[in-house]
Design an enzyme around this catalytic site. Structure first.
Site, PDB file in Angstrom:
ATOM      1  N   SER A   6       0.851  -1.179   0.000  1.00  0.00           N
ATOM      2  CA  SER A   6       0.000   0.000   0.000  1.00  0.00           C
ATOM      3  C   SER A   6       0.891   1.234   0.000  1.00  0.00           C
ATOM      4  O   SER A   6       1.726   1.406   0.895  1.00  0.00           O
ATOM      5  CB  SER A   6      -0.905  -0.005   1.240  1.00  0.00           C
ATOM      6  OG  SER A   6      -1.729   1.134   1.280  1.00  0.00           O
ATOM      7  N   GLY A   9      -4.490  -4.401   5.648  1.00  0.00           N
ATOM      8  CA  GLY A   9      -3.537  -4.194   6.728  1.00  0.00           C
ATOM      9  C   GLY A   9      -3.790  -2.900   7.469  1.00  0.00           C
ATOM     10  O   GLY A   9      -4.434  -1.977   6.950  1.00  0.00           O
ATOM     11  N   ASP A  21     -14.303  -1.842   2.438  1.00  0.00           N
ATOM     12  CA  ASP A  21     -13.360  -1.996   3.541  1.00  0.00           C
ATOM     13  C   ASP A  21     -14.039  -1.526   4.821  1.00  0.00           C
ATOM     14  O   ASP A  21     -14.618  -2.314   5.572  1.00  0.00           O
ATOM     15  CB  ASP A  21     -12.096  -1.200   3.231  1.00  0.00           C
ATOM     16  CG  ASP A  21     -11.093  -1.133   4.371  1.00  0.00           C
ATOM     17  OD1 ASP A  21     -11.370  -1.668   5.458  1.00  0.00           O
ATOM     18  OD2 ASP A  21     -10.017  -0.535   4.192  1.00  0.00           O
ATOM     19  N   GLU A  30     -11.254   0.766  -3.884  1.00  0.00           N
ATOM     20  CA  GLU A  30     -11.554   0.386  -2.501  1.00  0.00           C
ATOM     21  C   GLU A  30     -12.218   1.536  -1.745  1.00  0.00           C
ATOM     22  O   GLU A  30     -11.696   2.655  -1.731  1.00  0.00           O
ATOM     23  CB  GLU A  30     -10.259  -0.027  -1.798  1.00  0.00           C
ATOM     24  CG  GLU A  30     -10.455  -0.537  -0.390  1.00  0.00           C
ATOM     25  CD  GLU A  30      -9.145  -0.946   0.258  1.00  0.00           C
ATOM     26  OE1 GLU A  30      -9.159  -1.255   1.450  1.00  0.00           O
ATOM     27  OE2 GLU A  30      -8.105  -0.942  -0.445  1.00  0.00           O
ATOM     28  N   ASN A  68     -10.397   5.335   0.991  1.00  0.00           N
ATOM     29  CA  ASN A  68     -10.657   5.524   2.418  1.00  0.00           C
ATOM     30  C   ASN A  68     -11.821   6.477   2.674  1.00  0.00           C
ATOM     31  O   ASN A  68     -11.731   7.414   3.471  1.00  0.00           O
ATOM     32  CB  ASN A  68      -9.415   6.017   3.155  1.00  0.00           C
ATOM     33  CG  ASN A  68      -8.334   4.953   3.266  1.00  0.00           C
ATOM     34  OD1 ASN A  68      -7.242   5.128   2.735  1.00  0.00           O
ATOM     35  ND2 ASN A  68      -8.623   3.849   3.933  1.00  0.00           N
ATOM     36  N   LYS A  94      -3.074   5.115  -2.594  1.00  0.00           N
ATOM     37  CA  LYS A  94      -4.108   5.880  -1.908  1.00  0.00           C
ATOM     38  C   LYS A  94      -4.510   7.073  -2.784  1.00  0.00           C
ATOM     39  O   LYS A  94      -3.652   7.698  -3.424  1.00  0.00           O
ATOM     40  CB  LYS A  94      -3.602   6.390  -0.560  1.00  0.00           C
ATOM     41  CG  LYS A  94      -3.214   5.286   0.425  1.00  0.00           C
ATOM     42  CD  LYS A  94      -4.436   4.568   0.981  1.00  0.00           C
ATOM     43  CE  LYS A  94      -4.044   3.606   2.096  1.00  0.00           C
ATOM     44  NZ  LYS A  94      -5.219   2.973   2.719  1.00  0.00           N
ATOM     45  N   LYS A 146     -10.276  -7.170   7.262  1.00  0.00           N
ATOM     46  CA  LYS A 146      -9.299  -6.808   8.289  1.00  0.00           C
ATOM     47  C   LYS A 146      -9.811  -7.343   9.610  1.00  0.00           C
ATOM     48  O   LYS A 146     -10.887  -6.948  10.069  1.00  0.00           O
ATOM     49  CB  LYS A 146      -9.124  -5.290   8.372  1.00  0.00           C
ATOM     50  CG  LYS A 146      -8.457  -4.662   7.159  1.00  0.00           C
ATOM     51  CD  LYS A 146      -8.380  -3.154   7.313  1.00  0.00           C
ATOM     52  CE  LYS A 146      -7.711  -2.521   6.089  1.00  0.00           C
ATOM     53  NZ  LYS A 146      -7.810  -1.038   6.118  1.00  0.00           N
TER      54      LYS A 146
END
Length: 379
Positions: free
Chosen positions: A146, A301, A249, A224, A201, A174, A273
């Site tokens: 990542s 992770g 996620d 994601e 995110n 990211k 996760k």
């Protein structure tokens, strides 16, 4: 694929909690902030047959999740650890930990760390490896990395090139508004048909659908968590507009949440996760649910130390983990880990530990040097 053979109960004599500060080898930037030092809580359970280790993967601030280190430190001492000690006055099986802690709402990362420590102690006492217990089918797994948001697209290309040179077989970058299309284009143009995915995110809303649709031209493995964690319906609407598969996620906090997301067609892929879902046993349940539904999963992770990294490798060795995850080598984040034999990259893969329990031994000097707070609770 339920756990084939439960672990034997253990009697807990004490639970030790430590807050660690571990400097990162380089700043790690996401849509919600930059970390230069990883603040994490390590759990040690003491039993008559030996110790067990776990990791509470909260971060210093409640930005990725509502959980954060000081909150976890408080709730673990005040409620969760005492509840476990009371329940284990005679003996407690690892499979019973979640039930003991269920009355306490939320705090899944704390629960996961406590469960892992009990599980590690129980499996060490039986000389069983965590991978064997969970149902691992391979002895090594492909390793992805990542890559945080860099200064500019050129710096991102340099960083990705370094990780490819090291042998990582999948790259995740990211993204956030304003740092998405150009960054992705730069990596794709520089490295051609590498395995590439992006992670937002939760930085976008449905109003950004046109921007996210532009990512379709880069032939990504997945996007994601583009939207907020509670935007399951919006994710379903977005998924219908994109060719690139959406992976959830932050939205997947339990097997029930995964079932709901799949029912609504909000995700074609799920990132598991263990900390986020409340433990490795719940992670296995999500794996089993997705495998039955034909939905691929991969292991995410949380900048884990060698404790969580070893446990993640064992989890990612289950048969449903058909996509490369974020179980990278320890030196991706730390120049000095707290285990004697850190996870290393070998031909683009990491080995699944085969020793008893999580399969790694703590380096007591490194652990002590990284400790900034410590408490021990006894029955």
């Amino acid at each position: 694929m339920p756990i084939a053979r439960p672990a034997a109960p253990v009697r807990l004599d004490a639970i030790e909690l430590r807050v660690l500060h571990l400097p990162l080898v380089s700043p790690f930037t996401t849509s919600f902030g930059t970390e230069t030092v990883r603040e994490v809580i390590v759990v040690r359970v003491r039993t008559a047959d030996g110790d067990g280790w776990g990791e509470i993967v909260t971060q210093q601030s409640p930005l990725y999740s509502s959980e954060y280190t000081q909150g976890a430190w408080d709730v673990a001492q005040r409620f969760l650890a005492p509840a476990l000690l009371d329940a284990a006055a005679h003996a407690l099986a690892p499979e019973e930990v979640a039930g003991v802690l269920e009355p306490f709402v939320g705090h899944r990362m704390v629960k996961a760390g406590l469960e892992l420590a009990v599980l590690d102690a129980a499996l060490r006492a039986e000389s069983r490896a965590l991978g064997e217990y969970l149902g691992a089918v391979v002895d090594r797994i492909p390793s992805g990395v990542s890559v945080g948001i860099q200064r500019d697209p050129s710096a991102l290309v340099d960083a990705v090139g370094g990780y490819l040179d090291e042998g990582y077989v999948r790259i995740k970058i990211k993204i956030k508004p304003g740092r998405d299309i150009a960054d992705t284009a730069a990596v794709r143009d520089a490295f051609g048909p590498i395995a590439l995915q992006v992670d937002a995110n939760s930085a976008y809303t449905l109003a950004d659908a046109d921007t996210l649709a532009e990512l379709d031209r880069f032939d990504l493995l997945l996007i994601e968590q583009p939207l907020q964690e509670d935007d399951i319906v919006d994710h379903a609407q977005l998924a219908a507009r994109l060719r690139t598969p959406i992976c959830l996620d932050e939205s997947i906090v339990s097997a029930k949440a995964a079932r709901d997301a799949l029912a609504l067609r909000a995700a074609a892929i799920i990132n598991i996760k263990a900390g986020r879902v409340g433990g490795y046993l719940e992670a296995v349940r999500i794996h089993d649910l997705c495998r039955e539904a034909g939905i691929p999963v991969w292991c995410g992770g949380m900048l884990e130390t060698g404790i969580g990294r070893a446990a993640n490798a064992a989890l990612a060795a289950l048969p449903g983990f058909t996509l490369t995850g974020d179980v990278s080598a320890s030196d991706r984040f730390y120049s000095r880990d707290i285990v004697r034999d850190p996870i290393v990259l070998d031909g683009g893969h990491v080995r699944v530990p085969t020793g008893a329990g999580i399969g790694v031994e703590i380096d007591p000097v490194a652990l002590e040097d990284a400790t900034v707070a410590r408490v021990e609770l006894r029955r």
